[in-house]
Design a protein around this motif. Structure first.
Motif, PDB file in Angstrom:
ATOM      1  N   UNK A 189       0.840  -1.206   0.000  1.00 19.17           N
ATOM      2  CA  UNK A 189       0.000   0.000   0.000  1.00 19.17           C
ATOM      3  C   UNK A 189       0.875   1.257   0.000  1.00 19.17           C
ATOM      4  N   UNK A 190       1.843   1.300   0.891  1.00 22.08           N
ATOM      5  CA  UNK A 190       2.715   2.470   0.981  1.00 22.08           C
ATOM      6  C   UNK A 190       3.542   2.655  -0.287  1.00 22.08           C
ATOM      7  N   UNK A 191       4.003   1.547  -0.857  1.00 19.54           N
ATOM      8  CA  UNK A 191       4.815   1.653  -2.063  1.00 19.54           C
ATOM      9  C   UNK A 191       4.003   2.164  -3.237  1.00 19.54           C
ATOM     10  N   UNK A 192       2.754   1.742  -3.323  1.00 19.01           N
ATOM     11  CA  UNK A 192       1.900   2.221  -4.415  1.00 19.01           C
ATOM     12  C   UNK A 192       1.586   3.710  -4.273  1.00 19.01           C
ATOM     13  N   UNK A 193       1.480   4.176  -3.047  1.00 22.65           N
ATOM     14  CA  UNK A 193       1.291   5.603  -2.838  1.00 22.65           C
ATOM     15  C   UNK A 193       2.455   6.376  -3.449  1.00 22.65           C
ATOM     16  N   UNK A 196       2.748   5.354  -7.548  1.00 22.15           N
ATOM     17  CA  UNK A 196       1.656   5.604  -8.481  1.00 22.15           C
ATOM     18  C   UNK A 196       0.712   6.719  -8.049  1.00 22.15           C
ATOM     19  N   UNK A 197       0.202   6.651  -6.814  1.00 24.43           N
ATOM     20  CA  UNK A 197      -0.856   7.581  -6.418  1.00 24.43           C
ATOM     21  C   UNK A 197      -0.382   9.024  -6.363  1.00 24.43           C
ATOM     22  N   UNK A 198       0.777   9.252  -5.781  1.00 21.66           N
ATOM     23  CA  UNK A 198       1.272  10.620  -5.699  1.00 21.66           C
ATOM     24  C   UNK A 198       1.647  11.186  -7.075  1.00 21.66           C
ATOM     25  N   UNK A 199       2.329  10.420  -7.944  1.00 18.32           N
ATOM     26  CA  UNK A 199       2.557  10.940  -9.292  1.00 18.32           C
ATOM     27  C   UNK A 199       1.258  11.256 -10.035  1.00 18.32           C
ATOM     28  N   UNK A 200       0.213  10.411  -9.847  1.00 17.10           N
ATOM     29  CA  UNK A 200      -1.077  10.689 -10.478  1.00 17.10           C
ATOM     30  C   UNK A 200      -1.686  11.979  -9.945  1.00 17.10           C
ATOM     31  N   UNK A 202       0.017  14.529  -9.221  1.00 24.56           N
ATOM     32  CA  UNK A 202       0.817  15.645  -9.710  1.00 24.56           C
ATOM     33  C   UNK A 202       2.118  15.888  -8.989  1.00 24.56           C
ATOM     34  N   UNK A 203       2.521  14.960  -8.108  1.00 27.43           N
ATOM     35  CA  UNK A 203       3.779  15.138  -7.393  1.00 27.43           C
ATOM     36  C   UNK A 203       4.904  14.445  -8.132  1.00 27.43           C
ATOM     37  N   UNK A 204       5.883  15.213  -8.554  1.00 19.96           N
ATOM     38  CA  UNK A 204       7.049  14.665  -9.230  1.00 19.96           C
ATOM     39  C   UNK A 204       8.102  14.313  -8.180  1.00 19.96           C
ATOM     40  N   UNK A 205       8.439  13.029  -8.101  1.00 21.37           N
ATOM     41  CA  UNK A 205       9.353  12.554  -7.064  1.00 21.37           C
ATOM     42  C   UNK A 205      10.725  12.242  -7.655  1.00 21.37           C
ATOM     43  N   UNK A 206      11.717  13.072  -7.330  1.00 18.83           N
ATOM     44  CA  UNK A 206      13.070  12.814  -7.778  1.00 18.83           C
ATOM     45  C   UNK A 206      13.771  11.838  -6.847  1.00 18.83           C
ATOM     46  N   UNK A 258      -4.613  13.101  -1.167  1.00 15.28           N
ATOM     47  CA  UNK A 258      -5.035  11.700  -1.290  1.00 15.28           C
ATOM     48  C   UNK A 258      -5.438  11.129   0.074  1.00 15.28           C
ATOM     49  N   UNK A 259      -5.691  12.004   1.035  1.00 14.32           N
ATOM     50  CA  UNK A 259      -6.287  11.669   2.325  1.00 14.32           C
ATOM     51  C   UNK A 259      -5.396  10.784   3.207  1.00 14.32           C
TER      52      UNK A 259
END
Length: 417
Positions: A189-193, A196-200, A202-206, A258-259
């Motif tokens: 769950x945490x890994x998918x956040x 996938x979920x955060x990039x969806x 709009x968060x760009x993670x370097x 994303x709550x």
């Protein structure tokens, strides 16, 4: 899996009797779709491309059947939010639309807030009483309203039982697993956040590992009002790498969308605030204390020994906070915490009803309650004698009873809606 009744069902019964559109907000996996689909005559799962295409072809539901229409994961086609809003303006009947999603409306570019047209209902992971461990004997609603109620009941649960409840989660698809299985599911769950979920959203993670480190620091601050600068300082890695303040503010904004963050605000009385010197920082909570435990590598066993002991109390408070907020949400009450500027007085949870009535609660990781555990509750009752209907301690002991000073002492497992 058999559907377990949720407190939000009562809230939806009320809202759908007069609101044309209701959005059920909450993190992924909290049970929004299962709850909403029981009320719907037609469902569009917008994260399915084929079903989204059908919805795009009929944006104003001209071919839709009568009854309640459910648009699930609406954020994958944000235009549907505006379509529903316009249909509400055009006098759609009560209970016509349910929208479920795992992201706040502000993530949809060009999306109207829906204020005044689309009602919101917050869905959280299951409260302790929703998980079916025991039949509650004490009603939060009755305590808040000041209804004469006998404080009684006995619970076989120990502190170890609550540690297991913390680590096994309140997500419907997780809590019934073994603790080891739950750990695996929570890791995923945490890994998918992050992946996938955060990039969806709009968060760009370097540097994804830096985000996870910040989330772990946030988890370590559970049930405290520690400053975000302190959380940032705790994020520094062994190599000295630390995200910038702007980066962590971005983390917070998107995790809130994303709550995943569910901070408890400071209580501000609705009918005049007698506390002139009060701190207003929120207490930090993740959506589910199991997420905090997993980010910190804690199990029910380690919470019971010196490795996890410093977090045992804060995570129990987080579980109690979740439970109280779920019940309060269902009856239209608000929840906050109270802390004076000097730190002389603090109350873990203050529940305020529609007419300003107040229930004050302390959370104690203890099998016993003594005078020092109730002093802040008695202080608040003295400050607001006409508004505080009840004061209570939620603890890990076995018996529910009322002290001679009027303070109710309630095992957390016996508190229900």
């Amino acid at each position: 899996m058999e559907y377990l009744p949720r407190s939000i069902d009562f809230q939806l019964d009320d809202l759908m009797s007069f609101e044309a559109a209701v959005a059920i907000d909450g993190p992924k996996g909290v049970g929004k779709t299962a709850t909403a689909s029981r009320r719907a005559q037609k469902i569009w799962r917008v994260d399915n491309p084929a079903e989204r295409a059908v919805l795009e072809a009929d944006p104003y539901f001209a071919d839709a059947p009568d009854g309640t229409l459910l648009i699930d994961e609406w954020q994958h086609h944000p235009d549907v939010w505006n379509s529903v809003r316009r249909l509400v303006d055009d006098s759609a009947p009560a209970g016509r639309f349910l929208l479920t999603g795992s992201a706040s409306p502000i993530t949809g570019i060009g999306t109207h807030s829906g204020a005044g047209r689309i009602a919101s209902a917050r869905m959280r992971p299951m409260a302790f009483y929703e998980r079916g461990y025991l039949e509650p004997t004490v009603s939060l609603k009755s305590l808040l309203e000041g209804t004469t109620v006998k404080i009684s009941g006995s619970s076989p649960l120990t502190a170890a039982s609550y540690y297991q409840a913390i680590t096994k989660s309140g997500f419907p698809g997780i809590y019934g697993l073994t603790e080891r299985q739950a750990q695996t599911r929570l890791d995923t769950y945490l890994q998918r956040i992050i992946d996938r979920d955060l990039p969806e959203a709009g968060l760009s993670l370097r540097k994804p590992l830096l985000l996870k480190r910040w989330m772990s620091a946030y988890a370590a601050a559970s049930s405290t009002p520690t400053s975000y600068s302190n959380i940032l300082d705790s994020t520094t890695s062994g190599e000295g790498t630390q995200p910038s303040r702007a980066t962590t503010e971005n983390y917070r904004e998107h995790l809130a969308q994303i709550w995943l963050l569910d901070p408890l605000p400071a209580w501000e009385p609705s009918f005049g605030n007698p506390f002139k010197r009060q701190k207003y920082a929120p207490k930090h909570h993740l959506a589910d204390p199991a997420l905090a435990a997993r980010l910190l590598g804690l199990t029910s066993k380690s919470l019971a020994d010196r490795r996890g002991a410093p977090m045992a109390g804060p995570l129990l408070e987080s579980l109690a906070t979740l439970t109280v907020r779920v019940a309060a949400e269902a009856i239209g009450a608000k929840v906050g915490h109270l802390r004076t500027s000097s730190g002389d007085h603090e109350v873990d949870l203050v529940v305020e009803g529609f007419d300003g009535e107040v229930l004050a609660l302390e959370v104690k990781l203890s099998a016993h309650v003594d005078n020092k555990d109730v002093r802040h509750l008695l202080w608040l009752r003295d400050q607001l004698p006409d508004r505080v209907n009840n004061v209570a301690v939620l603890y890990t002991g076995t018996e529910a009873y009322q002290r001679q000073d009027g303070v109710a002492v309630i095992p957390l497992s016996l508190l229900g809606l």
